[in-house]
Design an enzyme around this catalytic site. Structure first.
Site, PDB file in Angstrom:
ATOM      1  N   HIS A  95      -0.606   1.215  15.897  1.00 21.15           N
ATOM      2  CA  HIS A  95       0.612   1.524  15.140  1.00 21.15           C
ATOM      3  C   HIS A  95       1.817   1.241  16.014  1.00 21.15           C
ATOM      4  CE1 HIS A  95      -2.472   3.969  13.100  1.00 21.15           C
ATOM      5  NE2 HIS A  95      -1.749   3.777  12.017  1.00 21.15           N
ATOM      6  N   GLU A 136       0.846  -1.196   0.000  1.00 17.74           N
ATOM      7  CA  GLU A 136       0.000   0.000   0.000  1.00 17.74           C
ATOM      8  C   GLU A 136       0.882   1.247   0.000  1.00 17.74           C
ATOM      9  OE1 GLU A 136      -2.109  -0.959   3.567  1.00 17.74           O
ATOM     10  OE2 GLU A 136      -2.895  -2.780   2.649  1.00 17.74           O
ATOM     11  N   ALA A 195      -5.571  -4.475   0.928  1.00 19.12           N
ATOM     12  CA  ALA A 195      -6.071  -5.820   1.205  1.00 19.12           C
ATOM     13  C   ALA A 195      -4.879  -6.740   1.507  1.00 19.12           C
ATOM     14  CB  ALA A 195      -6.865  -6.336   0.006  1.00 19.12           C
ATOM     15  N   GLU A 196      -4.580  -6.873   2.801  1.00 19.67           N
ATOM     16  CA  GLU A 196      -3.323  -7.513   3.194  1.00 19.67           C
ATOM     17  C   GLU A 196      -3.247  -8.987   2.837  1.00 19.67           C
ATOM     18  OE1 GLU A 196      -4.995  -5.337   4.981  1.00 19.67           O
ATOM     19  OE2 GLU A 196      -3.562  -3.698   5.160  1.00 19.67           O
TER      20      GLU A 196
END
Ligand SMILES: Cc1ncc(C[n+]2csc(CCOP(=O)(O)OP(=O)(O)O)c2C)c(N)n1
Length: 675
Positions: free
Chosen positions: A477, A376, A407-408
């Site tokens: 994160h 991404e 979309a991992e």
């Protein structure tokens, strides 16, 4: 007309010769007889597990027949006996799988029957989690298109599989990139016992149309209709027209598998569908076309039965597999020489870690033309959210460094497919916190591929992702995810703590034949500076580095904590405490000999990691020391990690209290030294 084939349409109009049509009929009959035989073997206690294909023959043989066996790739699912036979899998090979024999080409007896894999036939390895094959197909398609290969990809699944995220992610990737992939869904109205109405809201073909591809539904019991749709889709893909979707409406005659009681289908439904039997349909057409008479029909049946009996006999007599430990890794690594000397900074240019990664990627992609980098926001002009990928699209082209949809799972799944056809994919997950949707592709697919195919396929993919806290990234994160993945045999997991190691481990990861997860401590991206050699620089996977020496204790750490530990060691030295620092660099495989040598040197061990303590990677290191080096210890192994928190809170006043610190390492070191 009682049967399903339109008598007006002629197979010759579809480009199918009489001989080819008869061959398709033979394969369909053989597929049916294989199923019958498997059920019989199951009842006799000779085959523990059967996945039934009866009823699906036209959908399977009709689609497979549209492929060009010289170039095309196939990803059949477990029900696809007719696809496997249609593509040339021998009966002996099929039954070697049924009896789980050593020479079973699918898996060497490691997977259940019908989990196809045959590199020579370009049939990519299939596993059991529903739907995981679709992103693989997209990845293969991507690579074929990038290389200008004449081949295309066909991938099969049941209608239940269209509810899986992987299905949607793969169609989206294929649609956005115009990939040469034909998606075939064999809709038999049930996913085990779940009927279509509870599985799919709306229409299956609409699902695909939403991803921008031609999509049609055909009578899956009419082999000519199936072939027509498949060959149109194949031609379109081969001509650069992108992906297509085909729904084959069909029905399975027997239970889902030999484990299924089959008590969920309404009375009369099976009988109704038996009247639309795909083999009876084709037989009638052949008779009407004067291509089949009673004698030749009997001859085809007899031929199938004889071939089957011979294959079953040969396969059943073949040797059983013997070594369950073989094929876990394509390149097993075990360090045998402990690191004893402090790892000196290599000569080079001074830079921070993110610059080192960017330069390494440029050099690696220039040196290894098979490398492809994607994820991404990695493409120029953005060049990655941390700027580590800047310039790669400009330097190597939009097909070697490109943005994927968000979309991992399909990022990793596509990487697996690309690697299957010779690419060296470097897949990026933007933040480690978001890797979890790809867990299945990493753990069930990439890590198991070599093992489950009995060494038939390697999975040389690199998955890079920034991880860790101390950056006010809050709960999503900041995560440390290494324990989940270091747990998995078949994966390699590395974590650099210096710019030189970031380059060297990345270089080694790209050249390794196994999947390597590279976790980059993002706190260090711009915090740490060091010398980085120009040109190829490799840090061996599986070898730790000694960062500091000291005789009072050993601090074992990795990533940011290794960097902190070195500073703690320098400050402890001023207090007269000698703290050696062993930076693991690779978590899987663990460099045990270096850990053991360190324990013998100092007899006291502090393990530092920023994951929460319970069940973290440090627990494994601690357990191994306790089990194997207990006699060398002068104090209990100590761990310093994060308390039991769902990752770090955002506010500095909260995060600073719980993020492991240099002072914290010094505190624990003092306690251990004084023990
Ligand atoms: C991810 C996942 N969930 C559940 C299962 C258990 N399972 C095996 S087959 C199956 C049904 C699949 O149905 P469908 O995709 O329609 O194919 P069919 O078996 O009908 O040909 C299920 C739920 C699985 N293998 N994988």
């Amino acid at each position: 007309m009682a049967i399903g084939i339109d008598p007006i349409r002629n197979h010759l109009d579809l480009g199918i010769s009489d001989d080819v049509l008869l061959e398709m009929y033979r394969t369909m009959v053989l597929t049916r007889r294989v199923d019958d035989r498997m059920w019989a073997l199951n009842r006799q206690g000779r085959a523990p597990f059967v996945v039934s294909s009866s009823g699906h023959e036209a959908s399977q043989v009709g689609t497979a027949a549209a492929l060009d066996k010289r170039y095309d790739w196939a990803l059949p699912y477990y029900r696809d006996v007719g696809v496997a036979l249609g593509l040339g899998l021998s009966l002996v090979d099929l039954f070697l799988g049924v009896f789980s024999k050593e020479s079973d080409p699918n898996s060497g007896g490691r997977q259940m029957p019908n989990h196809w894999s045959h590199p020579g036939l370009r049939i990519f390895s299939h596993s059991s989690p529903i739907g995981t094959q679709f992103p693989h197909a997209a990845g293969i398609g991507y690579e074929l298109k990038r290389r200008g290969d004449p081949g295309i990809v066909m991938v099969w699944g049941g209608e239940g599989a269209t509810s899986e995220g992987d299905f949607h992610e793969a169609l989206n990737m294929a649609g956005t990139r115009g990939l040469p992939v034909v998606f075939v869904i064999e809709n038999n109205l049930y996913a085990i016992s779940v009927p279509l109405a509870d599985q799919v809201a709306g229409d299956l073909t609409e699902r695909a149309r939403g991803y921008g591809m031609p999509s049609e539904s055909v009578d899956g019991n009419d082999v000519l209709e199936v072939y027509r749709a498949a060959s149109e889709a194949v031609s379109r893909a081969r001509a650069g027209g992108g992906p297509s979707f085909i729904e084959c409406r069909t029905y399975r005659h027997y239970a889902h598998t030999s484990e299924d009681d089959d008590k969920y289908r309404p009375v009369g439904e099976i009988e109704m569908w038996l009247k639309r039997d795909p083999i009876a349909n084709l037989r009638q057409y052949l008779i009407e076309s004067r291509l089949l008479d009673q004698d030749s029909e009997v001859a085809i049946e007899n031929e199938a039965v004889e071939a089957l009996s011979a294959a079953v006999k040969t396969a059943e007599a073949a040797p059983d597999p013997t070594d369950p430990m073989a094929f876990v890794y394509a390149r097993p690594i075990e360090n045998v020489v402990p690191v004893e000397a402090v790892d000196a900074d290599p000569p080079g240019e001074e830079m921070n870690m993110v610059t080192a990664i960017n330069k390494a990627l440029h050099e690696i992609m220039a040196a290894i033309p098979e490398t492809v980098l994607f994820g991404e926001d990695v493409a120029d002009p953005k060049g990655g959210v941390f700027k580590h990928a800047v310039g790669l699209t400009d330097a190597f082209g939009a097909d070697r460094c490109f943005n994927t949809p968000l979309a991992e799972s399909s990022i990793v799944g596509a990487a697996i497919g690309m690697a299957a056809v010779g690419a060296r994919p470097i897949a990026e997950i933007q933040f480690a916190d978001y890797i979890h949707p790809a867990f299945n592709q990493i753990v069930s697919e990439a890590a198991r591929l070599h093992y489950r195919s009995g060494g038939g396929w390697t999975c040389p993919i690199v998955i890079r992702t920034p991880y860790g806290g101390g950056v006010h990234g809050a709960l999503y994160h900041s995560q440390s995810i290494e324990a989940f993945y270091a747990h998995v045999p078949g994966l390699k997991v590395v974590i650099p703590s210096t710019p030189a190691d970031a380059k060297g481990l990345l270089w080694s990861a790209v050249e390794d034949p196994d999947p390597v997860l590279v976790l980059e401590p993002k706190k260090l991206y711009r915090l740490v500076k060091g010398m980085v050699p120009a040109g190829p620089h490799r840090v061996p996977i599986g070898t730790a580095a000694l960062r500091r020496t000291g005789s009072d204790l050993t601090i074992i750490a990795y990533g940011t904590m290794a960097y902190f530990a070195a500073e703690a060691s320098d400050r402890l030295a001023q207090e007269g405490i000698g703290a050696e620092v062993l930076d693991l660099r690779t978590l899987r495989p663990l460099d045990w000999v270096s850990v053991e040598a360190a324990v013998r040197r100092t007899s006291k061990v502090l393990i530092v990691y920023e994951d929460n303590q319970f069940g973290g990677y440090g627990a494994e290191v601690s357990a191994q020391i306790a089990e194997k080096s207990f006699e060398w210890l002068d104090a209990p192994v100590r761990r310093y990690a994060t308390p039991e928190l769902p990752t770090f809170p955002y506010s500095s006043s909260l995060e600073d209290q719980v993020y492991p610190s240099v002072e914290g390492i010094m505190h624990h070191s003092r306690l251990l030294a004084a023990y």
